[in-house]
Scaffold this active site. Sequence first.
Site, mmCIF file in Angstrom:
data_model
loop_
_atom_site.group_PDB
_atom_site.id
_atom_site.type_symbol
_atom_site.label_atom_id
_atom_site.label_comp_id
_atom_site.label_asym_id
_atom_site.label_seq_id
_atom_site.Cartn_x
_atom_site.Cartn_y
_atom_site.Cartn_z
ATOM 1 N N TRP A 99 0.841 -1.204 -0.001
ATOM 2 C CA TRP A 99 -0.086 -0.074 -0.074
ATOM 3 C C TRP A 99 0.891 1.075 -0.073
ATOM 4 O O TRP A 99 0.511 2.310 -0.556
ATOM 5 C CB TRP A 99 -1.174 0.025 1.220
ATOM 6 C CG TRP A 99 -1.805 -1.173 1.113
ATOM 7 C CD1 TRP A 99 -1.951 -2.239 2.218
ATOM 8 C CD2 TRP A 99 -2.809 -1.687 0.079
ATOM 9 N NE1 TRP A 99 -2.753 -3.317 1.662
ATOM 10 C CE2 TRP A 99 -3.353 -2.864 0.528
ATOM 11 C CE3 TRP A 99 -3.361 -0.997 -0.905
ATOM 12 C CZ2 TRP A 99 -4.138 -3.499 -0.319
ATOM 13 C CZ3 TRP A 99 -4.348 -1.726 -1.627
ATOM 14 C CH2 TRP A 99 -4.778 -2.787 -1.424
ATOM 15 N N ASP A 166 -0.766 6.966 6.520
ATOM 16 C CA ASP A 166 -1.896 5.984 6.312
ATOM 17 C C ASP A 166 -1.987 5.071 7.586
ATOM 18 O O ASP A 166 -1.050 4.239 7.777
ATOM 19 C CB ASP A 166 -1.465 5.192 4.866
ATOM 20 C CG ASP A 166 -2.546 4.313 4.891
ATOM 21 O OD1 ASP A 166 -3.622 4.129 5.589
ATOM 22 O OD2 ASP A 166 -2.656 3.280 3.826
ATOM 23 N N LYS A 190 -11.371 -1.424 9.002
ATOM 24 C CA LYS A 190 -10.516 -2.404 9.703
ATOM 25 C C LYS A 190 -10.968 -1.952 11.413
ATOM 26 O O LYS A 190 -11.501 -3.097 12.059
ATOM 27 C CB LYS A 190 -9.077 -1.943 9.731
ATOM 28 C CG LYS A 190 -8.591 -1.717 8.488
ATOM 29 C CD LYS A 190 -8.305 -3.057 7.617
ATOM 30 C CE LYS A 190 -7.931 -2.631 6.301
ATOM 31 N NZ LYS A 190 -7.526 -3.795 5.440
#
Length: 355
Positions: A99, A166, A190
């Site tokens: 990511w 992030d 999440k």
Amino acid sequence: MKKYNFNAGPSMLPRVVIENTAKQILDFNGSGLSLMEISHRAKDFQPVVDEAVALIKELLDIPEGYSVIFLGGGASLQFMQIPANFLIKKAGYVNSGTWAKKAMKEAKHFGETVEVASSATDNYTHLPHHYEIPSDLDYLHITTNNTIFGTEIRKEIDSPVPLIADMSSDIMSRPVDVSKYTAIYAGAQKNLAMAGVTVVIVKDDMLGKAPRELPTMIDYRTHVEKGSMFNTPPVVPIYSLLETMRWVKEQGGVKEMDRRAHERAEVLYAEIDRNRLFRGTVDAQDRSLMNICFVMNDEYKDLEKPFLDFVVSQGMVGVKGHRSVGGFRASCYNAQTMEGVNALVKCMKEFEANH
């Protein structure tokens, strides 16, 4: 049979969050209308947004001068929106996983982007360490938890330039010194809520400095000024976020979430290290508490599918590793219980005894 959810995202939510959200979907605040069909400008919904923002600020102890906004598009849209708003001449990225690499790729559309550090040559089996941060960067971007490879930064780094993170997969799992960041963003699916909303925390006095004319929807100032109501927000995900924040507060806040994260991870990593069939995939010092990744030892590779079949038969869900790396992954976000962890450990012990 009871199910134990180890999915990496969308992931397990506290049962009370699911139940309370479901009630509002049937009848929102006794209005006779579903939460799914009310106007986002209905008088009963604005308090939902206001309380959700207030709880995020309270739980993370966000200082004055920061705004919390709710957007669509997931963290993947933020890979583009962050540099659009903050990249002036040059941005730096720490490449610690899939990511982070994707975020760096999107930033290149807006200006010079440098890879400050990377652990790619070691297949992301550890976090980059002992790197120098150039002083001429507009910002340094980090990914605090790497869901695919199972590494995590759980302490704030000291950066001489503005820091952007992030935190999609570990936000609300530990205390965070928000004052060290220019921006923090997180997909909700999440630790925050059901999928469909992204939380962005931005430092107000850092907005509006990029040397480009931004489309209205991409400019963070649009959403700060309109309180996330410039366009129709994801109403149901925001409500589920509110319920999750209430739950986190009732459980004891982020300090308690941090304690539970350590407790779960210590039990599961201990079994991985003890069990002769398995081994962890990353350096011990960098192990994630959120995504616990492991594989079969080489001599037992042929047992991978039988083990997956066995744990599924015992009610374990989502233990298969990411398709790009294989192996196994037990995601232990805030809603995961010690009961679930102990059930997985029991499966590992039983499988070892049988093989």
